[in-house]
Write a protein that holds these residues in place. Structure first.
Motif, PDB file in Angstrom:
ATOM      1  N   THR A   1      -4.537  -1.532   7.245  1.00  0.00           N
ATOM      2  CA  THR A   1      -3.231  -0.953   6.021  1.00  0.00           C
ATOM      3  C   THR A   1      -3.760   0.949   5.678  1.00  0.00           C
ATOM      4  O   THR A   1      -4.606   0.711   5.483  1.00  0.00           O
TER       5      THR A   1
ATOM      6  N   ARG B   1      -2.448  -6.084  -3.910  1.00  0.00           N
ATOM      7  CA  ARG B   1      -3.523  -6.667  -3.064  1.00  0.00           C
ATOM      8  C   ARG B   1      -4.397  -5.644  -1.594  1.00  0.00           C
ATOM      9  O   ARG B   1      -5.483  -5.426  -2.333  1.00  0.00           O
TER      10      ARG B   1
ATOM     11  N   GLU C   1       1.836  -7.767  -2.380  1.00  0.00           N
ATOM     12  CA  GLU C   1       1.659  -6.753  -1.249  1.00  0.00           C
ATOM     13  C   GLU C   1       0.680  -5.387  -2.023  1.00  0.00           C
ATOM     14  O   GLU C   1      -0.303  -5.209  -1.140  1.00  0.00           O
ATOM     15  N   TYR C   2       1.426  -4.825  -2.941  1.00  0.00           N
ATOM     16  CA  TYR C   2       0.962  -3.610  -2.083  1.00  0.00           C
ATOM     17  C   TYR C   2      -1.080  -3.628  -3.436  1.00  0.00           C
ATOM     18  O   TYR C   2      -1.793  -2.995  -3.563  1.00  0.00           O
TER      19      TYR C   2
ATOM     20  N   ARG D   1       4.986  -3.876   5.509  1.00  0.00           N
ATOM     21  CA  ARG D   1       4.662  -5.481   4.617  1.00  0.00           C
ATOM     22  C   ARG D   1       5.346  -5.383   3.502  1.00  0.00           C
ATOM     23  O   ARG D   1       5.474  -6.506   3.170  1.00  0.00           O
ATOM     24  N   ALA D   2       5.681  -4.338   3.103  1.00  0.00           N
ATOM     25  CA  ALA D   2       6.808  -4.026   1.482  1.00  0.00           C
ATOM     26  C   ALA D   2       6.772  -2.322   1.163  1.00  0.00           C
ATOM     27  O   ALA D   2       5.961  -1.431   1.985  1.00  0.00           O
TER      28      ALA D   2
END
Length: 384
Positions: free
Chosen positions: A113, A157, A154-155, A141-142
């Motif tokens: 990521t 996380r 998501e950020y 993902r975001a």
């Protein structure tokens, strides 16, 4: 009898040594030969992990044929204690030796990521992306605008994961004020950025950062990179260049940057301004007028008014002769190169052509035709 026994023992030892040597040679071949992995994988090495766990993970994912040989090879190469946490793209057919080298030499993760902060002319965007090993492409993902929109879960996380990579992508044509404000909005950075850098002093490029990086340090890196570019490009200027100093080159490059986003046009646009400078004509370029209105702080967000085109500011090239006193943005490398190596043309006019590019002209009559064509395009768009 004793001689016979000694001879047999020696023979057995020779055979044993031969077999042992064969096993070593076989193990070495297994360690350095192409591995069994059929499709690329993303190997994640957690902080505090060890070679045993990594070798077993690799075996489960079909990347190594023998975890024991993998560990022995790492031990023989004195790399057991050099394991680095991160996410690593293991390509198909990678040997155990190649994988060992990859996970022990350090540096940035090669998959997993990443969070990219894109600093653009109109907005700042934070993207959370993950590399798909099968396609070697990133999957989004975001995304959100820091300081403007709510932070996605998501950020939050992935921000604190040890193997997450962070990158700032600085677009060509942003102003120094925009860069400073963007850095302030990035919560992984620390510290006061300090005084705003001079306009044009920052290099549009991609910058790897880590959580806890000082904002002032990033600006210093951007400044150093731009200085290197300026020196290198100025040393290669052509005889066609109208600018006579690196400072003027930077100013002209910033105007070129704001006038066109089409790569193939940069040197043509540069030729227009070069011809105008050589003929003693005013540059008459809207982006300089806009800079006189905004001072580089934000986007105007509307068309220029006639009063603004007539208003005297140090940057209004409809009013002043020659170049403005400072750059109007941070130009990229291609625009710097165009400023000192323009195309050889007789163009002195250009206007939008409706495709994102421009129509160039040598005479006022040709230019007026191009302007009329552009105005018709605008009318047709407004009527649809």
């Amino acid at each position: 009898m004793w001689r016979s026994l000694a001879s047999n023992v020696m023979s057995l030892m020779v055979v044993a040594l031969f077999l042992f040597g064969g096993v070593l040679l076989w193990g070495q071949t297994q360690y350095t030969s192409d591995g069994p992995l059929e499709a690329a994988i993303c190997l994640r090495v957690e902080r505090g992990s060890n070679m045993t766990r990594v070798s077993e993970d690799l075996a489960e994912q079909g990347a190594v044929s023998s975890p024991a040989i993998f560990r022995l090879g790492a031990k023989y190469g004195e790399k057991v204690n050099l394991l680095k946490a991160g996410s690593y793209l293991v390509t198909s057919g990678a040997s155990m030796a190649e994988i060992t080298d990859q996970i022990t030499r350090g540096g940035a993760s090669t998959c997993g990521t990443e969070i990219v902060y894109r600093v653009g002319v109109t907005r700042v965007l934070a993207e959370v992306r993950e590399l798909d090993p099968a396609t070697s492409r990133f999957v989004e993902r975001a995304e959100f605008q820091p300081g403007v929109e709510e932070v996605p879960a998501e950020y939050s996380r992935v921000r604190d994961q040890a193997d997450t990579r962070f990158r700032i992508a600085l677009a060509e044509g942003v102003t120094s004020w925009q860069v400073v404000e963007a850095l302030k909005s990035m919560d992984v950075l620390v510290g006061d950025p300090g005084p705003r850098p001079d306009e044009g002093a920052l290099a549009p490029d991609s910058y790897e950062v880590r959580p806890g990086t000082a904002r002032a340090d990033i600006l210093a890196d951007m400044t150093a990179r731009q200085n290197d570019r300026i020196q290198a490009v100025w040393a290669q200027r052509s005889d066609r260049a109208a600018v006579t100093t690196p400072e003027d080159m930077l100013i002209l490059a910033s105007i070129i940057e704001k006038e066109t986003g089409v790569a193939r046009e940069r040197r043509q646009v540069a030729s227009v301004f070069t011809n105008r400078i050589n003929r003693g004509m005013r540059l008459q370029t809207d982006p300089t007028v806009i800079y006189g209105v905004t001072q580089g702080e934000g986007v105007l967000g509307r068309g220029l008014r006639q009063s603004e085109l007539r208003r005297a500011t140090p940057w209004n090239t409809y009013v002043i002769d020659g170049l403005p006193p400072t750059p109007i943005a941070n130009p990229g490398l291609a625009s710097l190169e165009a400023a000192v190596d323009p195309d050889e043309t007789d163009f002195i006019f250009f206007v939008a052509d409706g495709t994102g590019g421009h129509a160039f002209a040598e005479t006022l009559a040709e230019h007026n035709e191009n302007v009329a064509r552009w105005r018709q395009i605008e009318r047709d768009r407004n009527n649809n």
